[in-house]
Write a protein that holds these residues in place. Structure first.
Motif, PDB file in Angstrom:
ATOM      1  N   ILE A 109      -8.659  23.687  97.582  1.00  0.00           N
ATOM      2  CA  ILE A 109      -8.269  23.161  98.926  1.00  0.00           C
ATOM      3  C   ILE A 109      -6.657  23.412  98.794  1.00  0.00           C
ATOM      4  CG2 ILE A 109      -8.135  21.291 100.385  1.00  0.00           C
ATOM      5  CD1 ILE A 109     -11.105  22.096  99.539  1.00  0.00           C
ATOM      6  N   TRP A 110      -6.413  24.152 100.147  1.00  0.00           N
ATOM      7  CA  TRP A 110      -4.872  24.183 100.600  1.00  0.00           C
ATOM      8  C   TRP A 110      -4.386  23.633 101.717  1.00  0.00           C
ATOM      9  CZ3 TRP A 110      -3.176  28.043  96.657  1.00  0.00           C
ATOM     10  CH2 TRP A 110      -4.243  28.890  96.284  1.00  0.00           C
ATOM     11  N   ASP A 111      -3.225  23.531 101.750  1.00  0.00           N
ATOM     12  CA  ASP A 111      -2.359  23.203 102.842  1.00  0.00           C
ATOM     13  C   ASP A 111      -1.674  24.471 103.417  1.00  0.00           C
ATOM     14  OD1 ASP A 111      -0.184  22.820 104.727  1.00  0.00           O
ATOM     15  OD2 ASP A 111       0.181  20.467 103.841  1.00  0.00           O
ATOM     16  N   ALA A 112      -2.695  24.777 104.432  1.00  0.00           N
ATOM     17  CA  ALA A 112      -2.202  26.210 104.881  1.00  0.00           C
ATOM     18  C   ALA A 112      -0.895  26.408 105.855  1.00  0.00           C
ATOM     19  CB  ALA A 112      -3.354  26.746 105.926  1.00  0.00           C
ATOM     20  N   GLU A 113      -0.380  25.557 106.165  1.00  0.00           N
ATOM     21  CA  GLU A 113       0.789  25.386 106.831  1.00  0.00           C
ATOM     22  C   GLU A 113       2.159  25.674 105.846  1.00  0.00           C
ATOM     23  OE1 GLU A 113       1.479  25.536 110.184  1.00  0.00           O
ATOM     24  OE2 GLU A 113      -0.331  25.188 110.854  1.00  0.00           O
ATOM     25  N   LEU A 114       1.645  24.950 104.782  1.00  0.00           N
ATOM     26  CA  LEU A 114       2.864  24.999 103.639  1.00  0.00           C
ATOM     27  C   LEU A 114       2.727  26.124 102.549  1.00  0.00           C
ATOM     28  CD1 LEU A 114       3.604  21.240 103.277  1.00  0.00           C
ATOM     29  CD2 LEU A 114       4.727  22.914 104.599  1.00  0.00           C
ATOM     30  N   GLY A 115       1.344  26.477 102.605  1.00  0.00           N
ATOM     31  CA  GLY A 115       0.848  27.439 101.396  1.00  0.00           C
ATOM     32  C   GLY A 115       0.948  26.875 100.224  1.00  0.00           C
ATOM     33  N   ARG A 116       0.146  25.658  99.865  1.00  0.00           N
ATOM     34  CA  ARG A 116       0.432  24.910  98.590  1.00  0.00           C
ATOM     35  C   ARG A 116      -1.133  24.357  98.474  1.00  0.00           C
ATOM     36  NH1 ARG A 116       5.398  20.862  99.806  1.00  0.00           N
ATOM     37  NH2 ARG A 116       7.217  22.337  99.771  1.00  0.00           N
ATOM     38  N   LYS A 117      -1.500  24.473  97.201  1.00  0.00           N
ATOM     39  CA  LYS A 117      -2.712  23.904  96.606  1.00  0.00           C
ATOM     40  C   LYS A 117      -2.658  22.517  96.689  1.00  0.00           C
ATOM     41  CE  LYS A 117      -4.220  26.143  92.964  1.00  0.00           C
ATOM     42  NZ  LYS A 117      -4.301  26.709  91.947  1.00  0.00           N
ATOM     43  N   ARG A 118      -3.647  21.909  97.301  1.00  0.00           N
ATOM     44  CA  ARG A 118      -3.872  20.622  97.231  1.00  0.00           C
ATOM     45  C   ARG A 118      -4.875  20.037  96.279  1.00  0.00           C
ATOM     46  NH1 ARG A 118      -4.903  18.787 103.600  1.00  0.00           N
ATOM     47  NH2 ARG A 118      -5.721  17.086 102.349  1.00  0.00           N
ATOM     48  N   ALA A 119      -5.647  20.721  96.007  1.00  0.00           N
ATOM     49  CA  ALA A 119      -6.885  20.247  95.284  1.00  0.00           C
ATOM     50  C   ALA A 119      -7.681  21.292  94.641  1.00  0.00           C
ATOM     51  CB  ALA A 119      -7.769  19.176  95.868  1.00  0.00           C
ATOM     52  N   GLU A 120      -8.556  20.926  93.416  1.00  0.00           N
ATOM     53  CA  GLU A 120      -9.341  22.013  92.768  1.00  0.00           C
ATOM     54  C   GLU A 120     -10.857  21.236  92.899  1.00  0.00           C
ATOM     55  OE1 GLU A 120      -8.169  23.619  89.139  1.00  0.00           O
ATOM     56  OE2 GLU A 120      -6.169  24.107  89.689  1.00  0.00           O
ATOM     57  N   LEU A 121     -12.144  21.740  93.335  1.00  0.00           N
ATOM     58  CA  LEU A 121     -13.336  21.146  93.157  1.00  0.00           C
ATOM     59  C   LEU A 121     -13.958  21.909  91.924  1.00  0.00           C
ATOM     60  CD1 LEU A 121     -14.042  20.889  96.832  1.00  0.00           C
ATOM     61  CD2 LEU A 121     -12.634  19.065  95.419  1.00  0.00           C
ATOM     62  N   PRO A 122     -14.492  21.424  91.073  1.00  0.00           N
ATOM     63  CA  PRO A 122     -15.092  22.034  89.721  1.00  0.00           C
ATOM     64  C   PRO A 122     -16.334  22.337  90.139  1.00  0.00           C
ATOM     65  CG  PRO A 122     -15.081  19.473  89.393  1.00  0.00           C
ATOM     66  CD  PRO A 122     -14.438  19.740  90.774  1.00  0.00           C
ATOM     67  N   THR A 123     -16.691  23.405  90.868  1.00  0.00           N
ATOM     68  CA  THR A 123     -18.067  23.977  91.292  1.00  0.00           C
ATOM     69  C   THR A 123     -18.699  24.605  89.943  1.00  0.00           C
ATOM     70  OG1 THR A 123     -17.469  25.670  92.144  1.00  0.00           O
ATOM     71  CG2 THR A 123     -17.605  23.951  93.627  1.00  0.00           C
ATOM     72  N   ARG A 124     -19.964  24.821  89.865  1.00  0.00           N
ATOM     73  CA  ARG A 124     -20.545  25.449  88.713  1.00  0.00           C
ATOM     74  C   ARG A 124     -20.841  27.036  89.198  1.00  0.00           C
ATOM     75  NH1 ARG A 124     -25.224  21.027  86.499  1.00  0.00           N
ATOM     76  NH2 ARG A 124     -23.667  19.482  86.252  1.00  0.00           N
ATOM     77  N   LEU A 125     -20.405  27.904  88.282  1.00  0.00           N
ATOM     78  CA  LEU A 125     -20.479  29.438  88.645  1.00  0.00           C
ATOM     79  C   LEU A 125     -19.968  29.897  90.073  1.00  0.00           C
ATOM     80  CD1 LEU A 125     -24.381  29.862  87.275  1.00  0.00           C
ATOM     81  CD2 LEU A 125     -22.287  30.267  86.080  1.00  0.00           C
ATOM     82  N   GLY A 126     -18.914  29.184  90.057  1.00  0.00           N
ATOM     83  CA  GLY A 126     -17.972  29.503  91.390  1.00  0.00           C
ATOM     84  C   GLY A 126     -18.604  28.912  92.655  1.00  0.00           C
ATOM     85  N   GLY A 127     -17.984  29.470  93.749  1.00  0.00           N
ATOM     86  CA  GLY A 127     -18.500  29.146  94.984  1.00  0.00           C
ATOM     87  C   GLY A 127     -18.761  30.292  95.871  1.00  0.00           C
ATOM     88  N   TRP A 128     -20.032  30.666  96.270  1.00  0.00           N
ATOM     89  CA  TRP A 128     -20.457  31.617  96.808  1.00  0.00           C
ATOM     90  C   TRP A 128     -20.338  31.509  98.374  1.00  0.00           C
ATOM     91  CZ3 TRP A 128     -23.540  35.905  94.171  1.00  0.00           C
ATOM     92  CH2 TRP A 128     -23.101  36.031  92.836  1.00  0.00           C
TER      93      TRP A 128
END
Length: 208
Positions: A109-128
């Motif tokens: 999850i990103w703050d698109a205006e600032l170009g910064r990462k806000r969070a990581e979601l621990p999905t399994r086998l990536g997110g398709w």
């Protein structure tokens, strides 16, 4: 080869991304090419437009997400962190955050205006695949393990898991009022889920 499309909410332009590693912006309805955006080192795989149309995000097999100023045709930021190609992008209805899903890693999850990462979601086998609730309260991810997971983006917590697919979930769609979620998988099925109860409402099989 065109891999991805995104359209401005006001319908004035369309963006395309493809195997030539570029993002192209086309004026509508005449189809005139307005800009060719370069910066990716591999084919472009995903696109999403900001709700107000001021910026456009592109994902690529080069493991990056680029944010583009659509008026100036210039790159605003390059978002890094994925350990594999970017499979899908989604944006909050109010434009406050951007989600990117990678084939081999987490959903960010990103703050698109600032170009910064806000969070990581621990999905399994990536997110398709990705889909956002109409009110932005949750994000759905479709995984390589066949699951569909619903997340509270603000709390960064998993709310529900929908199981039943036997192959990667490559496509997600949400009802306009947010009451149900549809998922499409390599197993040849489309499943429609009740968001509140996580129960399956319908199962459609696609003939090969």
């Amino acid at each position: 080869e065109v891999n991805a499309l995104a359209v401005a909410r006001d319908g004035t332009w369309l963006a395309s991304g493809g195997i030539d590693e570029t993002v192209r912006i086309w004026d509508l309805p005449d189809g005139r090419e307005r800009a060719v955006l370069t910066g990716h080192a591999e084919p472009v795989t995903a696109l999403v437009a900001a709700p107000d149309g001021r910026w456009l995000a592109s994902g690529s097999f080069d493991e990056t997400v680029c944010i583009w100023d659509t008026a100036a045709g210039q790159k605003q930021a390059t978002l890094t962190g994925h350990s594999g190609g970017v499979a899908a992008l989604a944006v909050a209805p109010d434009g406050s955050w951007l989600a990117s899903a990678g084939y081999a890693g987490t959903v960010y999850i990103w703050d698109a205006e600032l170009g910064r990462k806000r969070a990581e979601l621990p999905t399994r086998l990536g997110g398709w695949s990705l889909a956002v609730a109409p009110d932005g309260r949750w994000l759905a991810t479709g995984g390589g393990d066949g699951s569909v997971r619903m997340w509270d983006v603000t709390a960064q917590q998993e709310q529900a898991v929908f199981t039943g697919h036997t192959g990667p979930v490559r496509a997600l769609a949400v009802a306009p009022e947010g009451r149900w979620l549809a998922s499409g998988s390599d197993d040849g099925t489309i499943r429609v889920w009740d968001v509140a109860s996580a129960r399956i409402l319908a199962l459609m099989r696609v003939d090969s």
